[in-house]
Design an enzyme around this catalytic site. Structure first.
Site, PDB file in Angstrom:
ATOM      1  N   ARG A   1      34.966  30.895   9.986  1.00  0.00           N
ATOM      2  CA  ARG A   1      34.029  30.530  11.056  1.00  0.00           C
ATOM      3  C   ARG A   1      34.534  31.006  12.413  1.00  0.00           C
ATOM      4  O   ARG A   1      33.765  31.458  13.268  1.00  0.00           O
ATOM      5  CB  ARG A   1      33.818  29.003  11.079  1.00  0.00           C
ATOM      6  CG  ARG A   1      33.135  28.461   9.838  1.00  0.00           C
ATOM      7  CD  ARG A   1      32.961  26.943   9.892  1.00  0.00           C
ATOM      8  NE  ARG A   1      31.919  26.577  10.858  1.00  0.00           N
ATOM      9  CZ  ARG A   1      32.135  25.802  11.903  1.00  0.00           C
ATOM     10  NH1 ARG A   1      33.339  25.308  12.152  1.00  0.00           N
ATOM     11  NH2 ARG A   1      31.144  25.514  12.729  1.00  0.00           N
TER      12      ARG A   1
ATOM     13  N   LYS B   1      17.238  -0.181  -0.254  1.00  0.00           N
ATOM     14  CA  LYS B   1      16.371   0.107  -1.401  1.00  0.00           C
ATOM     15  C   LYS B   1      16.355   1.605  -1.694  1.00  0.00           C
ATOM     16  O   LYS B   1      16.344   2.034  -2.856  1.00  0.00           O
ATOM     17  CB  LYS B   1      14.946  -0.396  -1.121  1.00  0.00           C
ATOM     18  CG  LYS B   1      13.909  -0.016  -2.199  1.00  0.00           C
ATOM     19  CD  LYS B   1      14.315  -0.475  -3.597  1.00  0.00           C
ATOM     20  CE  LYS B   1      13.155  -0.510  -4.570  1.00  0.00           C
ATOM     21  NZ  LYS B   1      12.453   0.751  -4.761  1.00  0.00           N
TER      22      LYS B   1
ATOM     23  N   GLU C   1      19.769   5.143  -8.799  1.00  0.00           N
ATOM     24  CA  GLU C   1      18.934   5.140 -10.010  1.00  0.00           C
ATOM     25  C   GLU C   1      18.728   6.570 -10.516  1.00  0.00           C
ATOM     26  O   GLU C   1      18.841   6.837 -11.721  1.00  0.00           O
ATOM     27  CB  GLU C   1      17.603   4.485  -9.674  1.00  0.00           C
ATOM     28  CG  GLU C   1      16.575   4.459 -10.785  1.00  0.00           C
ATOM     29  CD  GLU C   1      15.244   3.904 -10.279  1.00  0.00           C
ATOM     30  OE1 GLU C   1      14.204   4.556 -10.517  1.00  0.00           O
ATOM     31  OE2 GLU C   1      15.252   2.842  -9.636  1.00  0.00           O
TER      32      GLU C   1
ATOM     33  N   HIS D   1      19.484   2.410  -3.447  1.00  0.00           N
ATOM     34  CA  HIS D   1      19.299   1.918  -4.827  1.00  0.00           C
ATOM     35  C   HIS D   1      18.566   2.966  -5.654  1.00  0.00           C
ATOM     36  O   HIS D   1      18.963   3.290  -6.771  1.00  0.00           O
ATOM     37  CB  HIS D   1      18.514   0.602  -4.803  1.00  0.00           C
ATOM     38  CG  HIS D   1      17.906   0.219  -6.117  1.00  0.00           C
ATOM     39  ND1 HIS D   1      16.764   0.816  -6.626  1.00  0.00           N
ATOM     40  CD2 HIS D   1      18.277  -0.700  -7.047  1.00  0.00           C
ATOM     41  CE1 HIS D   1      16.478   0.295  -7.801  1.00  0.00           C
ATOM     42  NE2 HIS D   1      17.365  -0.634  -8.082  1.00  0.00           N
ATOM     43  N   ASN D   2      17.472   3.492  -5.119  1.00  0.00           N
ATOM     44  CA  ASN D   2      16.694   4.484  -5.862  1.00  0.00           C
ATOM     45  C   ASN D   2      17.480   5.763  -6.080  1.00  0.00           C
ATOM     46  O   ASN D   2      17.369   6.403  -7.128  1.00  0.00           O
ATOM     47  CB  ASN D   2      15.386   4.778  -5.131  1.00  0.00           C
ATOM     48  CG  ASN D   2      14.363   3.669  -5.291  1.00  0.00           C
ATOM     49  OD1 ASN D   2      14.710   2.529  -5.555  1.00  0.00           O
ATOM     50  ND2 ASN D   2      13.095   3.986  -5.124  1.00  0.00           N
TER      51      ASN D   2
ATOM     52  N   VAL E   1       0.852  -1.185   0.000  1.00  0.00           N
ATOM     53  CA  VAL E   1       0.000   0.000   0.000  1.00  0.00           C
ATOM     54  C   VAL E   1       0.887   1.234   0.000  1.00  0.00           C
ATOM     55  O   VAL E   1       2.112   1.135   0.167  1.00  0.00           O
ATOM     56  CB  VAL E   1      -0.940   0.007   1.227  1.00  0.00           C
ATOM     57  CG1 VAL E   1      -1.888  -1.181   1.177  1.00  0.00           C
ATOM     58  CG2 VAL E   1      -0.151   0.001   2.538  1.00  0.00           C
TER      59      VAL E   1
ATOM     60  N   SER F   1      12.494  -4.055  -6.235  1.00  0.00           N
ATOM     61  CA  SER F   1      12.823  -3.228  -7.396  1.00  0.00           C
ATOM     62  C   SER F   1      12.720  -4.040  -8.683  1.00  0.00           C
ATOM     63  O   SER F   1      13.079  -5.213  -8.729  1.00  0.00           O
ATOM     64  CB  SER F   1      14.234  -2.659  -7.270  1.00  0.00           C
ATOM     65  OG  SER F   1      14.555  -1.896  -8.410  1.00  0.00           O
TER      66      SER F   1
END
Length: 484
Positions: A447, A185, A192, A188-189, A76, A130
């Site tokens: 800084r 995952k 991609e 992975h994306n 879902v 995937s």
């Protein structure tokens, strides 16, 4: 048909339907449910007709139709819908039953859900899947993590339905505890995103820079897919450039240049920022999509700020060869950055990630599958403690060998006025990573000047901090030293 199913699945959208059919084709009986029960009936009467698939009209019925321990895949929409479904499933489950989130959930949500579901004496898996529609049906890459005790129960199913390498190895293995599977995952994306943007930049240089036709580019990508760049994304780019519609029109030229995104690339960049990892290439890929989305603004700007670049005058064939080398070198950087992020996250979240195993999970079925991933597995086999792919002998030689061509591409792109944010950021990272000294000494001085943030010295041990009263008007009080 068996009275009890081996596994259940909730959510009969594209991925859900195809995963059910995949599991059934591998000898498993599957119980299926969808919130809109008409979808269940249509599926059972259509694609699932005559197969070992049990259509269910309620969650209670689904639970009743499953062998114990129950294994229930949730497909879902990520976010609130997953939490709501978990709450509906807990009352119909028994101790030891396994809830499996197969969607693109944010890994921190999976960490939280694993702890919560385990507190109810159930087991939880958050798994990346995937490969898109075709992968779900024929064999995706599957990246499971969560409750370790759940793995033996789902392993026979997952490793049978996933993609297989040419050597017959399953593109699925246990990734790690709680959110590890969804984190891998997510990375992975992110990779991609980077791979796709790199290819798009090369395409843009060929089309606008060199004036090549789609058939000419189709031929180039055909040749590239037979060598070191052999991959799914190069393959589909070849097909896209050669595709014509019913009227003979080249479809690629009819598509609006405004990219969409679902958020996993952004999540990857945010995770990198949280862990202080320089994920520059994937960050630029995400921002390139954002820039493409402001189409109307870009069109207006193009009319007010016209291009002044001169057309390409060199040897087109040689430049195409340079593009191939630049693309391969940049691809190496993208994976190097992705693996650095996974290494940092493993330390942060106490995961024991198998880096070579992850490469094999990505070797087949998934969107970034390529021959190249076999070399990554070999790199981690040579040195399991490898801190960066650029330090592996194979990848180090590969990048150094292509360095001159890579630089020529960036120079030519600048002359042509064609943006190459990922190709150029990859080169900048490469130059930065191999620099023994960067201008951060000046940054630290700045800084300290305005905020008394202190600095370390090259002539003192690391961990000792100093402050200079740069103006003569400041005191000796310093700001707290910390790293975000």
């Amino acid at each position: 048909m068996k009275n009890k199913a081996d596994i259940g699945l909730i959510g009969l959208a594209v991925m859900g339907e195809n995963l059910v059919l995949n599991m059934e084709s591998k000898g498993f009986t599957v119980a299926a449910f969808n919130r809109t029960v008409e979808k269940v009936d249509a599926f059972v009467a259509g694609r699932a007709k005559g197969k070992n698939i049990i259509g269910c009209h309620s969650i209670h019925e689904l639970a009743d139709k499953l062998e114990k321990p129950r294994k229930i895949v949730m497909l879902v929409k990520a976010g609130k819908a997953v939490d709501e479904l978990i709450e509906q499933l807990i009352p119909v489950c028994e101790p030891g039953d396994i809830l499996i989130d197969g969607g693109n959930s944010l890994f921190t949500d999976t960490i939280r859900r694993t702890k919560y579901v385990e507190s109810k004496n159930l087991l939880y898996i958050g798994t990346g899947v995937s490969g898109g529609e075709e992968g779900a049906l024929k064999g995706p890459s599957i990246m499971p993590g969560g409750s370790p005790a759940a793995w033996p129960h789902v392993k026979p199913i997952f490793q049978k339905i996933c993609a297989q390498t040419t050597d017959g190895e399953p593109c699925c293995d246990w990734v790690g505890e709680n959110g590890a599977g969804h984190f891998v995952k997510m990375v992975h994306n992110g990779i991609e995103y980077g791979d796709m943007q790199l290819i798009c930049e090369v395409y843009d240089l060929m089309k606008r820079g060199l004036g090549l036709t789609n058939p000419e580019m189709h031929q180039i990508f055909t040749e590239w897919n037979q060598g070191e760049l052999d991959s799914y994304l190069i393959e589909i780019t070849r097909d896209i450039l050669g595709y014509k519609d019913e009227e003979g029109k080249e479809v690629i030229d009819l598509i609006l240049d405004a990219a969409g995104q679902k958020g996993t690339g952004k999540w990857t960049v945010v995770a990198a920022l949280d862990d202080g990892m320089p994920l520059t290439l994937i960050g630029e890929a995400v921002f390139a999509r954002c820039l493409s989305a402001v189409k109307e603004e870009r069109v207006a700007a193009s009319q007010q700020i016209p291009a002044k670049a001169k057309p390409f005058k060199g040897d087109k064939a040689k430049f195409v060869n340079d593009l191939r080398q630049a693309l391969f070198a940049s691809k190496i950087v993208s994976y190097a950055q992705g693996y650095q992020l996974m290494r940092a996250a493993a330390a942060t979240y106490k995961w024991n990630l198998n880096n070579g195993g992850i490469a094999m999970m990505w070797r087949g079925g998934c969107i970034i599958r390529s021959v190249f991933l076999g070399d990554i597995k070999k790199a981690f086999k040579r040195n399991p403690s490898l801190v960066n792919l650029l330090l592996d002998p194979f990848f180090r030689r590969a990048v150094v060998k292509r360095q001159a061509a890579w630089r020529r591409v960036i120079i030519q792109a600048t002359k042509l006025g064609i943006p190459v944010p990922c190709l150029s950021s990859a080169l900048a990272y490469f130059d930065g990573y191999r620099s023994d000294r960067l201008p951060a000494n000046l940054l630290q001085a700045q800084r300290d000047y305005f905020g008394a943030h202190t600095y370390e010295r090259v002539d003192k041990p690391r961990g000792e901090f100093f402050h200079t009263n740069w103006t003569g008007r400041g005191g000796t009080t310093t700001a707290r030293t910390y790293t975000v």
